[in-house]
Design an enzyme around this catalytic site. Structure first.
Site, PDB file in Angstrom:
ATOM      1  N   ASP A  15       0.641  -1.110  -0.026  1.00 33.10           N
ATOM      2  CA  ASP A  15      -0.080   0.039   0.123  1.00 33.10           C
ATOM      3  C   ASP A  15       0.967   1.347  -0.002  1.00 33.10           C
ATOM      4  OD1 ASP A  15      -2.180  -1.498   0.125  1.00 33.10           O
ATOM      5  OD2 ASP A  15      -2.749  -1.289   2.178  1.00 33.10           O
ATOM      6  N   GLY A  41      -3.383  -5.165   0.956  1.00 27.00           N
ATOM      7  CA  GLY A  41      -3.839  -6.305   0.010  1.00 27.00           C
ATOM      8  C   GLY A  41      -4.998  -6.819   0.956  1.00 27.00           C
ATOM      9  N   ALA A  44      -3.758 -10.495   2.487  1.00 24.38           N
ATOM     10  CA  ALA A  44      -2.920 -10.252   3.556  1.00 24.38           C
ATOM     11  C   ALA A  44      -3.345  -9.666   4.872  1.00 24.38           C
ATOM     12  CB  ALA A  44      -1.656  -9.706   2.825  1.00 24.38           C
ATOM     13  N   ASN A  45      -4.104  -8.441   4.610  1.00 21.99           N
ATOM     14  CA  ASN A  45      -4.806  -7.921   5.626  1.00 21.99           C
ATOM     15  C   ASN A  45      -5.740  -8.826   6.254  1.00 21.99           C
ATOM     16  OD1 ASN A  45      -3.732  -5.793   4.643  1.00 21.99           O
ATOM     17  ND2 ASN A  45      -5.499  -4.612   3.983  1.00 21.99           N
ATOM     18  N   GLU A 141      -9.645  -9.840  -5.114  1.00 23.39           N
ATOM     19  CA  GLU A 141      -8.418  -8.960  -5.878  1.00 23.39           C
ATOM     20  C   GLU A 141      -7.787 -10.060  -6.614  1.00 23.39           C
ATOM     21  OE1 GLU A 141      -7.974  -5.011  -3.312  1.00 23.39           O
ATOM     22  OE2 GLU A 141      -6.926  -6.597  -2.577  1.00 23.39           O
ATOM     23  N   ASN A 185     -20.253  -4.950   1.213  1.00 32.66           N
ATOM     24  CA  ASN A 185     -20.676  -3.638   1.652  1.00 32.66           C
ATOM     25  C   ASN A 185     -22.000  -3.231   0.958  1.00 32.66           C
ATOM     26  OD1 ASN A 185     -19.678  -1.909  -0.455  1.00 32.66           O
ATOM     27  ND2 ASN A 185     -17.822  -1.382   0.476  1.00 32.66           N
ATOM     28  N   GLY A 251     -12.769  -3.183   6.912  1.00 35.62           N
ATOM     29  CA  GLY A 251     -13.769  -4.347   6.177  1.00 35.62           C
ATOM     30  C   GLY A 251     -12.805  -5.713   6.348  1.00 35.62           C
ATOM     31  N   ASP A 252     -11.536  -5.595   6.003  1.00 38.05           N
ATOM     32  CA  ASP A 252     -10.645  -6.851   6.151  1.00 38.05           C
ATOM     33  C   ASP A 252     -10.703  -7.427   7.673  1.00 38.05           C
ATOM     34  OD1 ASP A 252     -10.158  -6.611   3.347  1.00 38.05           O
ATOM     35  OD2 ASP A 252      -8.446  -5.365   3.855  1.00 38.05           O
TER      36      ASP A 252
HETATM   37  O1  RIB Z   1      -9.094  -3.267   1.993  1.00 37.21           O
HETATM   38  C1  RIB Z   1      -7.892  -2.729   2.109  1.00 37.21           C
HETATM   39  C2  RIB Z   1      -6.834  -2.998   0.774  1.00 37.21           C
HETATM   40  O2  RIB Z   1      -7.461  -2.809  -0.026  1.00 37.21           O
HETATM   41  C3  RIB Z   1      -5.723  -2.280   0.975  1.00 37.21           C
HETATM   42  O3  RIB Z   1      -4.787  -2.718   1.967  1.00 37.21           O
HETATM   43  C4  RIB Z   1      -5.378  -2.306  -0.460  1.00 37.21           C
HETATM   44  O4  RIB Z   1      -4.106  -2.871  -0.688  1.00 37.21           O
HETATM   45  C5  RIB Z   1      -6.367  -2.994  -1.032  1.00 37.21           C
HETATM   46  O5  RIB Z   1      -6.212  -4.139  -1.473  1.00 37.21           O
END
Ligand code: RIB
Length: 309
Positions: A15, A41, A44-45, A141, A185, A251-252
């Site tokens: 990011d 990402g 990963a988050n 993604e 969402n 959201g992650d």
């Molecule tokens: O949901 C947030 C993420 O969306 C960010 O970290 C960015 O990398 C995008 O993928």
């Protein structure tokens, strides 16, 4: 209790976060305040959040053969995530997200890069991770055919599948049979239901349920989230009022906490309440992965709120 086992299948991005007093207009050049390079990402988050919340967590994803890729993998390892399912490719650079943060809100452009080199074969190669998990958490993604294959394999292996359908992408109808929890969402729900953002929330969520998703949960930013109960009635779970620093990754965090709670045996409403607590904490810190709370922090926040939760 055994630690819940979560497999995340999804994106790994660097990011590039630009803090600015306001967003630029089209054609305008602005001087920003600060730039930061932060692991991100959605995949990963979610993996980092699940791990910090106490789940034994693995990720299946892809990075480029470059320094961003190595930093992303290091960050996952540092957060206790098993990266044996991460492929390093020379076909594309590590994914990046260009993020403007202004007054606590954000806007994001993602360039998927290596994330889009993921194939159904990569899922098959790491099938053991799926087989050993309790729950599989996926976002959008990475290529949709990979998502579809992963969800199908996970269901064949008897796993619970959570699809966080972000960012919104056209999805084949037959995929919905493989989804236990569908968590858009409000904007994504509008797009998937085809009804637009002004439509009745219950009606839009029922459309997704009729498509085949077993549970539909819609996140509503600071207002909390809504789900359809077993009688098809909408139920709202309120959010928590906190001082917002950065909403990136909220959201992650929500999806990871939901998955961890469900894998740990929680019922839907209880899992949603846990996800609301965790994601409220996530927005009080800067950076997507860096802001993910630990299970101890969520428990202490819950104690602090006392009977109001
Ligand atoms: O949901 C947030 C993420 O969306 C960010 O970290 C960015 O990398 C995008 O993928």
């Amino acid at each position: 209790m055994n630690r819940p086992k979560v497999v995340v299948i999804g994106s790994i991005n660097m990011d590039i976060v630009v803090e600015t007093g306001r967003y630029p207009q089209v054609g305008e050049t602005l001087l920003g305040d600060k730039v930061s390079f932060i692991p991100g990402g959605k995949g990963a988050n979610q993996a980092v959040a699940a791990s910090r919340l106490g789940a034994k967590t693995s990720i299946i994803g892809a990075v480029g053969d470059d320094s961003f890729g190595r930093q992303m993998v290091d960050s996952l390892v540092h957060n206790g995530v098993n990266v044996s399912g991460v492929k390093e490719t020379s076909q594309a650079a590590t994914g990046i997200a260009s993020i403007y943060v202004s007054q606590g809100d954000n806007s994001i452009v993602v360039v998927p890069g290596a994330n889009y080199t993921l194939t159904p074969g990569d899922i098959d190669r790491h099938e053991r991770l799926l087989a050993e998990s309790d729950i599989v958490l996926i976002q959008l993604e990475i290529p949709v055919p990979v998502v579809q294959h992963a969800a199908r394999r996970a269901k064949e292996l008897g796993k619970t599948v959570v699809l966080n359908p972000a960012p919104a992408q056209p999805l084949p109808d037959e995929m919905f049979d493989c989804i236990d929890y569908f968590t858009p969402n409000r904007t994504e729900l509008a797009s998937y239901s085809g009804l637009g953002t002004e439509a009745d929330l219950t009606e839009a969520m029922l459309i997704m349920k009729h498509k085949g998703a077993r549970h539909v949960i819609t996140t509503l930013s600071s207002e909390g989230s809504a789900f359809l109960n077993s009688s098809g009635k909408i139920q709202l779970v309120p959010g928590h009022s906190v001082s917002v620093v950065d909403t990136t990754g909220a959201g992650d965090c929500y999806n990871a906490a939901l998955a961890v709670a469900i894998a740990g045996g929680a019922r839907t409403e209880e899992a949603i309440r846990y996800a609301s607590l965790a994601s409220a904490l996530a927005v009080t810190k800067f950076g997507a992965q860096e802001g993910m709370p630990t299970s101890e922090e969520v428990d202490s926040f819950k104690r602090h709120l006392g009977k109001f939760v």
